[in-house]
Design a protein around this motif. Structure first.
Motif, PDB file in Angstrom:
ATOM      1  N   ASN A  28       0.838  -1.206   0.000  1.00 23.54           N
ATOM      2  CA  ASN A  28       0.000   0.000   0.000  1.00 23.54           C
ATOM      3  C   ASN A  28       0.875   1.260   0.000  1.00 23.54           C
ATOM      4  N   LEU A  29       1.819   1.304   0.916  1.00 26.15           N
ATOM      5  CA  LEU A  29       2.680   2.496   1.014  1.00 26.15           C
ATOM      6  C   LEU A  29       3.540   2.661  -0.232  1.00 26.15           C
ATOM      7  N   GLN A  30       4.041   1.530  -0.714  1.00 23.55           N
ATOM      8  CA  GLN A  30       4.896   1.586  -1.902  1.00 23.55           C
ATOM      9  C   GLN A  30       4.111   2.144  -3.089  1.00 23.55           C
ATOM     10  N   ALA A  40       5.405  16.137  -3.085  1.00 23.52           N
ATOM     11  CA  ALA A  40       4.304  15.945  -2.132  1.00 23.52           C
ATOM     12  C   ALA A  40       4.633  14.900  -1.075  1.00 23.52           C
ATOM     13  N   ARG A  41       5.739  14.234  -1.214  1.00 24.72           N
ATOM     14  CA  ARG A  41       6.034  13.200  -0.227  1.00 24.72           C
ATOM     15  C   ARG A  41       7.524  13.175   0.114  1.00 24.72           C
ATOM     16  N   GLY A  42       7.799  12.617   1.283  1.00 28.90           N
ATOM     17  CA  GLY A  42       9.190  12.447   1.678  1.00 28.90           C
ATOM     18  C   GLY A  42       9.672  11.076   1.268  1.00 28.90           C
ATOM     19  N   LYS A  43      10.739  10.649   1.887  1.00 33.56           N
ATOM     20  CA  LYS A  43      11.284   9.324   1.608  1.00 33.56           C
ATOM     21  C   LYS A  43      10.364   8.247   2.174  1.00 33.56           C
ATOM     22  N   MET A  60       6.267   6.965   5.789  1.00 27.56           N
ATOM     23  CA  MET A  60       6.306   7.914   4.686  1.00 27.56           C
ATOM     24  C   MET A  60       5.434   9.132   5.002  1.00 27.56           C
ATOM     25  N   PRO A  61       6.001  10.332   4.923  1.00 28.48           N
ATOM     26  CA  PRO A  61       5.169  11.528   5.067  1.00 28.48           C
ATOM     27  C   PRO A  61       4.569  11.891   3.716  1.00 28.48           C
ATOM     28  N   LEU A  62       3.315  12.297   3.724  1.00 33.61           N
ATOM     29  CA  LEU A  62       2.611  12.589   2.479  1.00 33.61           C
ATOM     30  C   LEU A  62       1.793  13.864   2.638  1.00 33.61           C
TER      31      LEU A  62
ATOM     32  N   SER B  55      12.071  12.513   8.305  1.00 40.27           N
ATOM     33  CA  SER B  55      12.449  11.109   8.521  1.00 40.27           C
ATOM     34  C   SER B  55      13.243  10.955   9.810  1.00 40.27           C
ATOM     35  N   LEU B  56      14.149  11.908  10.028  1.00 43.58           N
ATOM     36  CA  LEU B  56      14.976  11.833  11.224  1.00 43.58           C
ATOM     37  C   LEU B  56      14.105  11.890  12.480  1.00 43.58           C
ATOM     38  N   ALA B  57      13.089  12.732  12.441  1.00 47.58           N
ATOM     39  CA  ALA B  57      12.187  12.868  13.593  1.00 47.58           C
ATOM     40  C   ALA B  57      11.486  11.544  13.867  1.00 47.58           C
ATOM     41  N   SER B  58      10.976  10.921  12.808  1.00 47.11           N
ATOM     42  CA  SER B  58      10.252   9.678  12.978  1.00 47.11           C
ATOM     43  C   SER B  58      11.173   8.565  13.494  1.00 47.11           C
TER      44      SER B  58
END
Ligand SMILES: Nc1nc2c(ncn2[C@@H]2O[C@H](COP(=O)(O)OP(=O)(O)O)[C@@H](O)[C@H]2O)c(=O)[nH]1
Ligand SMILES: [Mg+2]
Lengths: 194, 156
Positions: A28-30, A40-43, A60-62, B55-58
């Protein structure tokens, strides 16, 4: 826990994808990662073992866009499915704003679904949450396979409170955004209550 | 019921940023940032340039949660500080109530200095955050009037 920053005009929420091992949480995340514009998203961070099983979590931040002038950012997490990683599952539920339960539709995974759902209810409780009151969506994944349980039977067994039920094939993206949308909507609706 | 949201007001945000800026100077650190125990970044200060602070925060929060789990297994409440020293870059994390103060530093500083300076501001940060956590929506909450259309538009 929703975090609202008036200075940077951002809303941050935490969504956790839960479910038995290999049900398709990471997939799902992938899929979301692959089909979202990089700005719009991070790593996508995956803490996985060498054999590619999720060890601690995927994260994943979105960013979805703005509501009332506030950027909405969802922090998506998955938990490791295997029974022996219960300690890390508990930790990841801390501060959760919404949960997606990903069920594996295959007949032979029915017991694993039921066990994982009980485990979710217990672990939510131990963190002071109640499944009946938290934003929640049931995803029935792997609908493309041959040996699957009918939707009505899965719902009868796994649906807890009239939550949205989304049929999915996470591997090709079917239902993935519908699921995210259904849970995000409930989380944002909670904000209305203040 | 999820937890009540945390609201960070503009003025509070700038106060926190100011404390972090001073801490960064006093500890000769590269980056200083404040994270919620659930992994959400609250504010950062320093050479964040290409550093992925989200990411570092998480991961910092995951790290603290995991070592906290270990602490409990051996009968401790938690480990109040964690540090990871690399060849050039190092990280120091201190737990301040429900906050994590994360400091990234290199050989322009030292672990001893970073520890000392973190300790010196921890009380101040804890007090500031108590005030923040006690805050509630005003009557003019921008979200009271969120409509279904507002939410739907996020996905269009
Ligand atoms: N056929 C099929 N396979 C899927 C689907 N979703 C995930 N998978 C596969 O199931 C396996 C486990 O998925 P993964 O996302 O790693 O499961 P997790 O343990 O829940 O994170 C992988 O080989 C995926 O490619 C689906 O909808 N249909
Ligand atoms: Mg996984």
């Amino acid at each position: 826990m929703t975090f609202i920053n008036y200075a940077s005009r951002e809303i941050n929420c935490k969504i956790v994808y839960y479910g038995p091992g290999l049900c398709g949480k990471t997939t799902n995340l992938q899929y979301i990662f692959d089909s979202t514009a990089p700005q719009a998203r991070g790593k996508l961070i995956s803490l996985a073992t060498e054999t590619d099983r999720t060890l601690f979590f995927d994260f994943m931040p979105l960013e979805l866009g703005t509501v009332r002038g506030f950027k909405t950012r969802f922090h998506l997490y998955t938990v490791p499915g295997q029974v022996f990683y219960d300690a890390s599952r508990k930790l990841i539920l801390k501060g959760v704003d919404g949960v997606v339960f990903v069920a594996d539709s295959q007949e032979e995974r029915m017991d694993a679904n039921i066990e994982s759902l009980y485990n979710l209810e217990e672990n939510l409780q131990s963190q002071g949450y109640d499944l009946m009151k938290i934003p929640y969506v049931l995803q029935l994944n792997k609908r493309d396979l041959g040996n699957i349980v009918p939707v009505e039977d899965l719902a009868a067994e796994l649906q807890r409170k009239g939550e949205p039920v989304v049929e999915a094939v996470a591997a090709t993206g079917v239902g993935v955004f519908d699921t995210l949308k259904a849970v995000a909507k409930q989380v944002l609706t909670e904000l209305r209550k203040g | 019921m999820a937890d009540t949201p945390i609201l960070l007001r503009e003025q509070q945000y700038h106060q926190i940023k100011a404390v972090l800026a001073r801490l960064r100077m006093d500890s000769s650190a590269k980056v200083v940032f404040l994270v919620d125990k659930d992994g959400q970044e609250i504010a950062s200060q320093g050479e964040v340039g290409n550093l992925d602070t989200t990411s570092l925060a998480s991961l910092a929060a995951g790290n603290v949660a995991a070592t906290g789990g270990m602490a409990q297994l051996i009968g401790e409440k938690e480990f109040p500080t964690l540090s990871h020293e690399g060849e050039k870059e190092s990280i120091h994390i201190s737990v301040i109530g429900r906050l994590l103060l994360v400091i990234v530093f290199d050989d322009r500083s030292s672990l001893g200095l970073v520890k000392l300076r973190s300790k010196q501001v921890s009380h101040q940060l804890a007090t500031m955050f108590e005030e923040i956590a006690a805050g509630d929506f005003d009557d003019d909450s921008p979200f009271a009037g969120i409509t279904d259309e507002d939410i739907d538009s996020l996905f269009s």
